[in-house]
Design an enzyme around this catalytic site. Sequence first.
Site, short mmCIF file in Angstrom:
data_model
loop_
_atom_site.label_atom_id
_atom_site.label_comp_id
_atom_site.label_asym_id
_atom_site.label_seq_id
_atom_site.Cartn_x
_atom_site.Cartn_y
_atom_site.Cartn_z
N GLY A 19 10.32 54.92 127.57
CA GLY A 19 9.47 55.77 128.43
C GLY A 19 9.99 57.19 128.44
O GLY A 19 11.20 57.42 128.26
N ALA A 167 12.05 63.58 140.45
CA ALA A 167 12.62 63.86 139.13
C ALA A 167 12.88 65.34 138.89
O ALA A 167 13.93 65.71 138.34
CB ALA A 167 11.70 63.30 138.05
N LYS A 277 7.29 52.05 149.15
CA LYS A 277 7.26 53.38 149.79
C LYS A 277 6.14 54.24 149.22
O LYS A 277 5.68 55.18 149.86
CB LYS A 277 8.62 54.07 149.70
N1 LIG Z 1 8.55 61.30 138.56
C1 LIG Z 1 9.36 61.00 139.56
O1 LIG Z 1 9.77 61.89 140.34
C2 LIG Z 1 9.83 59.61 139.73
C3 LIG Z 1 9.18 58.53 139.16
N2 LIG Z 1 9.67 57.26 139.35
C4 LIG Z 1 9.03 56.11 138.72
O2 LIG Z 1 9.33 56.14 137.34
C5 LIG Z 1 8.32 55.45 136.60
C6 LIG Z 1 7.90 56.33 135.44
O3 LIG Z 1 7.28 57.49 135.94
P1 LIG Z 1 7.32 58.90 135.25
O4 LIG Z 1 8.40 59.01 134.24
O5 LIG Z 1 7.34 59.88 136.37
O6 LIG Z 1 5.93 58.92 134.46
P2 LIG Z 1 4.85 60.09 134.41
O7 LIG Z 1 3.79 59.81 135.39
O8 LIG Z 1 5.50 61.42 134.46
O9 LIG Z 1 4.34 60.01 132.91
C7 LIG Z 1 3.36 59.25 132.39
C8 LIG Z 1 3.99 58.58 131.18
O10 LIG Z 1 3.12 57.56 130.75
C9 LIG Z 1 3.04 57.61 129.33
N3 LIG Z 1 1.80 56.99 128.89
C10 LIG Z 1 0.53 57.45 128.97
N4 LIG Z 1 -0.32 56.56 128.44
C11 LIG Z 1 0.44 55.51 128.01
C12 LIG Z 1 0.15 54.27 127.39
N5 LIG Z 1 -1.09 53.93 127.12
N6 LIG Z 1 1.17 53.45 127.11
C13 LIG Z 1 2.44 53.78 127.43
N7 LIG Z 1 2.79 54.93 128.01
C14 LIG Z 1 1.79 55.78 128.31
C15 LIG Z 1 3.10 59.08 129.02
O11 LIG Z 1 3.48 59.28 127.70
C16 LIG Z 1 4.18 59.53 130.00
O12 LIG Z 1 5.45 59.34 129.43
C17 LIG Z 1 7.20 55.14 137.61
O13 LIG Z 1 7.31 53.80 138.02
C18 LIG Z 1 7.52 56.06 138.79
O14 LIG Z 1 7.10 55.53 140.05
C19 LIG Z 1 10.80 57.02 140.04
C20 LIG Z 1 11.51 58.05 140.61
C21 LIG Z 1 11.06 59.41 140.51
O1 LIG Z 2 9.82 57.98 143.59
C1 LIG Z 2 9.86 59.18 143.80
C2 LIG Z 2 10.96 59.84 144.49
O2 LIG Z 2 12.02 58.98 144.71
C3 LIG Z 2 8.75 60.05 143.36
O3 LIG Z 2 7.59 59.60 143.95
P1 LIG Z 2 6.20 60.07 143.37
O4 LIG Z 2 5.86 59.19 142.21
O5 LIG Z 2 5.27 59.95 144.51
O6 LIG Z 2 6.40 61.51 142.94
#
Ligand SMILES: NC(=O)C1=CN([C@@H]2O[C@H](COP(=O)(O)OP(=O)(O)OC[C@H]3O[C@@H](n4cnc5c(N)ncnc54)[C@H](O)[C@@H]3O)[C@@H](O)[C@H]2O)C=CC1
Ligand SMILES: O=C(CO)COP(=O)(O)O
Length: 421
Positions: A19, A167, A277
């Site tokens: 990812g 992030a 959450k």
């Molecule tokens: N962004 C943040 O601040 C935080 C996110 N998380 C968690 O981390 C996890 C990943 O989130 P993010 O990295 O923020 O993702 P994101 O929402 O920034 O990115 C979307 C991702 O999905 C991918 N994508 C799109 N279509 C796709 C497909 N068909 N197959 C596979 N991948 C595809 C994209 O290439 C991209 O890498 C989630 O569960 C989120 O809740 C946890 C802590 C912080």
């Molecule tokens: O999990 C997160 C912070 O810890 C980020 O949450 P959001 O996906 O709502 O930005």
Amino acid sequence: MTPGLLSVNDKKHKVTVVGSGNWGSTIAKIVAENTKAHPELFETDVQMWVYEEEVTYDDKPQKLTNVINTHHENVKYLPGVPLPTNLIANPSLEDAVQNASILIFNLPHQFINKVCSQLKGKIVPFARGISCIKGVHVADDGVSLFSEWIGDGLNIYCGALSGANVASEIAAEKLSETTIAYDPPPMDNSRNPSRTATPRSSSPHPGTSGAELSITPLADMQHKDARGRVSKTKLVPVPQEYPPLDHETFKTLFQRPYFLVSMVSDVAGTSLGGALKNIVALGAGFVVGKGWGNNAKAAVMRVGLLEMIKFGKEFFGEAVSVSTFTEESAGVADLITSCDGGRNFNGARMCVERGVPVAEIEKTELNGQKLQGTSTAAEVNSFLKQRGLDEQYPLFTAVFDIIEGRKTVDDIPAILAKAQS
Ligand SMILES: NC(=O)C1=CN([C@@H]2O[C@H](COP(=O)(O)OP(=O)(O)OC[C@H]3O[C@@H](n4cnc5c(N)ncnc54)[C@H](O)[C@@H]3O)[C@@H](O)[C@H]2O)C=CC1
Ligand SMILES: O=C(CO)COP(=O)(O)O
């Protein structure tokens, strides 16, 4: 040094991040910084699987992986943040995971099913996983954690990382804490003298250092999942040539001066905190969007935290420790930061302010990033409804009903009033 020990740990762990979104790229940056700093434990290069897409860079269309590997920046999902040069973007999932003994799953939860099916039979059998995914998996037979689901699907042990981790702040190296839950079953590694002694680090949970330490023969071994149920997964031990995969190794892989890691063994509580959450953050965004202010938001957070704990205890029982919700970054601290500046909170706030559905905000404002709260609210609601329990979780249910247009934010005060003792 004893001659017999010379061959011990002569192999290093190869790390792959599955990812590459906003959080995926940030975590990849962190681990690549640490693999470079710890060549005694890890191969320096870290692979990052990228769902390939075209981006515009230098005024021309280019593959995102090429841009990352040439300019060391994920211009779409983490723009403006220099990535380590030992982080390699790879558009091939199978190639990225080849020979990796540590797999870090970090992608929106709606894509993990497909990714895991592609990975079946393609990973090294003794690999260990860490899931950074915030969500729960709901199927006909119940609710499960992504760590459990990945572990069962790939026949590996998988822990969880979750915390107050917006992030963009961590990518800018602003101080943050996180929680990593890792609690593998005892494995046969008696040939490794360095691993038959006492664990190298003490665990915050007595007797659970995360070290794979016993001499139980594999055939007799029962792998218990995060709920203490016997799992059908037959784990393959990490060979003795590799450094042990225990709390200390994982702390070394993830901790940075700006990213402080607490190692625990409550995988269920750690995962549920991060998943649930997101529903509460949507509720907080709804009331703030309505202009009701911080007191209303705090009330939603209080009731939301109680429903999170109730859900954990009701469906994961003794496996969940309430203290994970109240004392760890993965619990209340994540709830606070997410209801302050998370995408779910901001998306819900904007949708009320503009009078449009949350999905519309996701499309217009997030540039491909995904909200996790909306699908988690739907999945949790379907799970509760099937069991006739949705009314016992009035805030979770109201958030889903508002998303679906069956209720409005004006219904929230009555729910909060009912939650008063
Ligand atoms: N962004 C943040 O601040 C935080 C996110 N998380 C968690 O981390 C996890 C990943 O989130 P993010 O990295 O923020 O993702 P994101 O929402 O920034 O990115 C979307 C991702 O999905 C991918 N994508 C799109 N279509 C796709 C497909 N068909 N197959 C596979 N991948 C595809 C994209 O290439 C991209 O890498 C989630 O569960 C989120 O809740 C946890 C802590 C912080
Ligand atoms: O999990 C997160 C912070 O810890 C980020 O949450 P959001 O996906 O709502 O930005």
